[in-house]
Scaffold this motif. Structure first.
Motif, PDB file in Angstrom:
ATOM      1  N   GLY A 120       0.818  -1.221   0.000  1.00  0.00           N
ATOM      2  CA  GLY A 120       0.000   0.000   0.000  1.00  0.00           C
ATOM      3  C   GLY A 120       0.839   1.253   0.000  1.00  0.00           C
ATOM      4  O   GLY A 120       1.520   1.547   0.971  1.00  0.00           O
ATOM      5  N   ILE A 121       0.787   1.970  -1.087  1.00  0.00           N
ATOM      6  CA  ILE A 121       1.579   3.184  -1.238  1.00  0.00           C
ATOM      7  C   ILE A 121       1.154   4.229  -0.215  1.00  0.00           C
ATOM      8  O   ILE A 121       1.961   5.016   0.258  1.00  0.00           O
ATOM      9  N   GLU A 122      -0.102   4.208   0.204  1.00  0.00           N
ATOM     10  CA  GLU A 122      -0.617   5.225   1.121  1.00  0.00           C
ATOM     11  C   GLU A 122      -0.061   5.070   2.532  1.00  0.00           C
ATOM     12  O   GLU A 122      -0.136   5.988   3.328  1.00  0.00           O
ATOM     13  N   SER A 123       0.455   3.877   2.874  1.00  0.00           N
ATOM     14  CA  SER A 123       0.858   3.625   4.255  1.00  0.00           C
ATOM     15  C   SER A 123       2.365   3.693   4.477  1.00  0.00           C
ATOM     16  O   SER A 123       2.842   3.295   5.521  1.00  0.00           O
ATOM     17  N   LEU A 124       3.120   4.211   3.516  1.00  0.00           N
ATOM     18  CA  LEU A 124       4.575   4.260   3.661  1.00  0.00           C
ATOM     19  C   LEU A 124       4.972   5.408   4.573  1.00  0.00           C
ATOM     20  O   LEU A 124       4.572   6.547   4.359  1.00  0.00           O
ATOM     21  N   LEU A 125       5.761   5.088   5.607  1.00  0.00           N
ATOM     22  CA  LEU A 125       6.150   6.084   6.597  1.00  0.00           C
ATOM     23  C   LEU A 125       7.664   6.245   6.650  1.00  0.00           C
ATOM     24  O   LEU A 125       8.414   5.337   6.305  1.00  0.00           O
ATOM     25  N   GLN A 126       8.061   7.414   7.107  1.00  0.00           N
ATOM     26  CA  GLN A 126       9.465   7.702   7.342  1.00  0.00           C
ATOM     27  C   GLN A 126      10.058   6.600   8.215  1.00  0.00           C
ATOM     28  O   GLN A 126       9.392   6.095   9.112  1.00  0.00           O
ATOM     29  N   LYS A 139       5.492   9.449   4.038  1.00  0.00           N
ATOM     30  CA  LYS A 139       4.967  10.410   5.004  1.00  0.00           C
ATOM     31  C   LYS A 139       5.878  10.488   6.230  1.00  0.00           C
ATOM     32  O   LYS A 139       6.520   9.512   6.585  1.00  0.00           O
ATOM     33  N   GLU A 140       5.881  11.669   6.856  1.00  0.00           N
ATOM     34  CA  GLU A 140       6.653  11.820   8.088  1.00  0.00           C
ATOM     35  C   GLU A 140       6.049  10.950   9.172  1.00  0.00           C
ATOM     36  O   GLU A 140       4.834  10.770   9.241  1.00  0.00           O
TER      37      GLU A 140
END
Length: 170
Positions: A26-32, A105-106
């Motif tokens: 899931g591209i939306e859930s990628l975090l720093q 995302k941060e």
């Protein structure tokens, strides 16, 4: 049409990139700070194994990114690693590409002091107040106990002096 028919039957042909997958999913859930792996998926049945090349639109691959065959691993991702990545699969008969846009995302803050209103107390402050009240009550209870105990002890006036005891005996 002839080229597509040859490719789907597994005969010689250029690679066909079907998509790029991500892990974590899931591209939306990628975090720093995540370790992100992109996988370039090609159609099966090709006789000639393709070679893979990874690129990022507008610049180089991120520092610490490792391309290994059909995978690109971005270790300890950061928001600056966001962008559009391209996988190019090639063999002697041709090539195909696929693109994917990543937004890292941060990492959210665990506690945001700015969001805390003046009327709210943090858990540590509330615990300190409760413990302080219990300590105060314990001191008051001990003081009351010792005051009562002292009142029960006989005072000097209640005991006759030695001189008075001798007079009573004689």
């Amino acid at each position: 049409a002839f080229t597509n028919a040859v490719q789907t039957t597994g005969r010689l042909g250029p690679p066909i990139v079907t998509n790029i997958t991500t892990w974590p999913t899931g591209i939306e859930s990628l975090l720093q700070y995540d370790d992100v792996t992109l996988t370039c998926v090609t159609a099966s049945g090709l006789v000639l194994e393709p070679s893979y090349r990874w690129s990022r639109d507008g610049g180089n691959l991120p520092e610490g990114a490792v391309a290994d065959g059909n995978q690109l691993k971005i270790v300890f991702a950061s928001p600056t690693d966001s962008g559009t990545y391209t996988c190019t699969a090639s063999n002697v008969l041709g090539s195909d590409i696929a693109k994917i846009s990543l937004k890292i995302k941060e990492q959210p803050l665990i506690r945001d002091p700015e969001a805390q209103t003046a009327g709210e107390l943090s858990g540590e402050v509330a615990l300190g107040i409760v413990l302080g009240v219990f300590a105060f009550l314990a001191v008051v209870a001990a003081a009351v106990h010792f005051i009562r105990k002292r009142k029960r002890l006989p005072r000097e006036e209640e005991y006759p002096s030695l001189d008075e005891q001798e007079e009573t005996v004689a």
